[in-house]
Design a protein around this motif. Sequence first.
Motif, mmCIF file in Angstrom:
data_model
loop_
_atom_site.group_PDB
_atom_site.id
_atom_site.type_symbol
_atom_site.label_atom_id
_atom_site.label_comp_id
_atom_site.label_asym_id
_atom_site.label_seq_id
_atom_site.Cartn_x
_atom_site.Cartn_y
_atom_site.Cartn_z
ATOM 1 N N PRO A 64 -8.882 -7.082 -4.649
ATOM 2 C CA PRO A 64 -9.573 -6.166 -3.738
ATOM 3 C C PRO A 64 -10.115 -4.965 -4.510
ATOM 4 O O PRO A 64 -9.496 -4.501 -5.457
ATOM 5 C CB PRO A 64 -8.492 -5.717 -2.757
ATOM 6 C CG PRO A 64 -7.329 -6.610 -2.977
ATOM 7 C CD PRO A 64 -7.468 -7.226 -4.325
ATOM 8 N N GLU A 65 -11.295 -4.531 -4.111
ATOM 9 C CA GLU A 65 -11.860 -3.338 -4.742
ATOM 10 C C GLU A 65 -11.021 -2.146 -4.340
ATOM 11 O O GLU A 65 -10.640 -2.011 -3.177
ATOM 12 C CB GLU A 65 -13.308 -3.129 -4.296
ATOM 13 C CG GLU A 65 -14.248 -4.115 -4.939
ATOM 14 C CD GLU A 65 -15.699 -3.703 -4.757
ATOM 15 O OE1 GLU A 65 -15.986 -2.486 -4.653
ATOM 16 O OE2 GLU A 65 -16.538 -4.615 -4.730
ATOM 17 N N PRO A 66 -10.737 -1.256 -5.315
ATOM 18 C CA PRO A 66 -9.949 -0.068 -4.958
ATOM 19 C C PRO A 66 -10.725 0.796 -3.977
ATOM 20 O O PRO A 66 -11.945 0.933 -4.087
ATOM 21 C CB PRO A 66 -9.729 0.655 -6.287
ATOM 22 C CG PRO A 66 -10.748 0.090 -7.214
ATOM 23 C CD PRO A 66 -11.125 -1.266 -6.709
ATOM 24 N N ARG A 67 -10.004 1.335 -3.025
ATOM 25 C CA ARG A 67 -10.652 2.212 -2.043
ATOM 26 C C ARG A 67 -11.001 3.532 -2.704
ATOM 27 O O ARG A 67 -10.199 4.092 -3.440
ATOM 28 C CB ARG A 67 -9.729 2.467 -0.860
ATOM 29 C CG ARG A 67 -9.504 1.246 -0.034
ATOM 30 C CD ARG A 67 -8.623 1.605 1.150
ATOM 31 N NE ARG A 67 -8.492 0.457 2.001
ATOM 32 C CZ ARG A 67 -8.612 0.505 3.297
ATOM 33 N NH1 ARG A 67 -8.843 1.646 3.903
ATOM 34 N NH2 ARG A 67 -8.488 -0.573 4.015
#
Length: 171
Positions: free
Chosen positions: A134-137
């Motif tokens: 997942p892309e970091p927020r």
Amino acid sequence: MRCERITNRWQPWRWVLAEVVPHEPAFGAEPRKLRDDAEGMSWLFPDFEVALFRDEAEGYWLNLESPAPCWFVLWRLDEVQEPDAIPLARPVAVSLSYHEAGRWLDAQETVEQVPAPEPVLDTLRAFVAEHYVPEPRRRKRPDSFQPLQDRFGNPASVSTGKPQRGGGGHG
């Protein structure tokens, strides 16, 4: 693919995706009619390959996170030469990626879905566990730190001083 008779003045039939099944050698490589009667017809379209790609991992993850993970099938109708002939609906591509199905829909293609069986979902889960990151927020800056703009997008400013009223002096 299944063609069903329907009671409609403008179209007496419709094609629907019946199911996606694992390929078996007995199916052969060519499409074949399984049934053709007064209620409709069914066709088998064998030999589709479904490959998993690392750059589609997020699309697979989204499919797995949905309430009903599924196969996505893009299909098109053949052109017909005879006026009353029913065109054959042919699958073009099969995928497990939510993103790929979305691209097909954006291109105005016909896409249907049917539930994917648990063994397929197990393979998909293992692939996603290995390849999906997942892309970091990114932290959203509070609105108080955003530059002010008027409703037209032009820079704006806020004054905290009291407004001057009248001509300035009491006389």
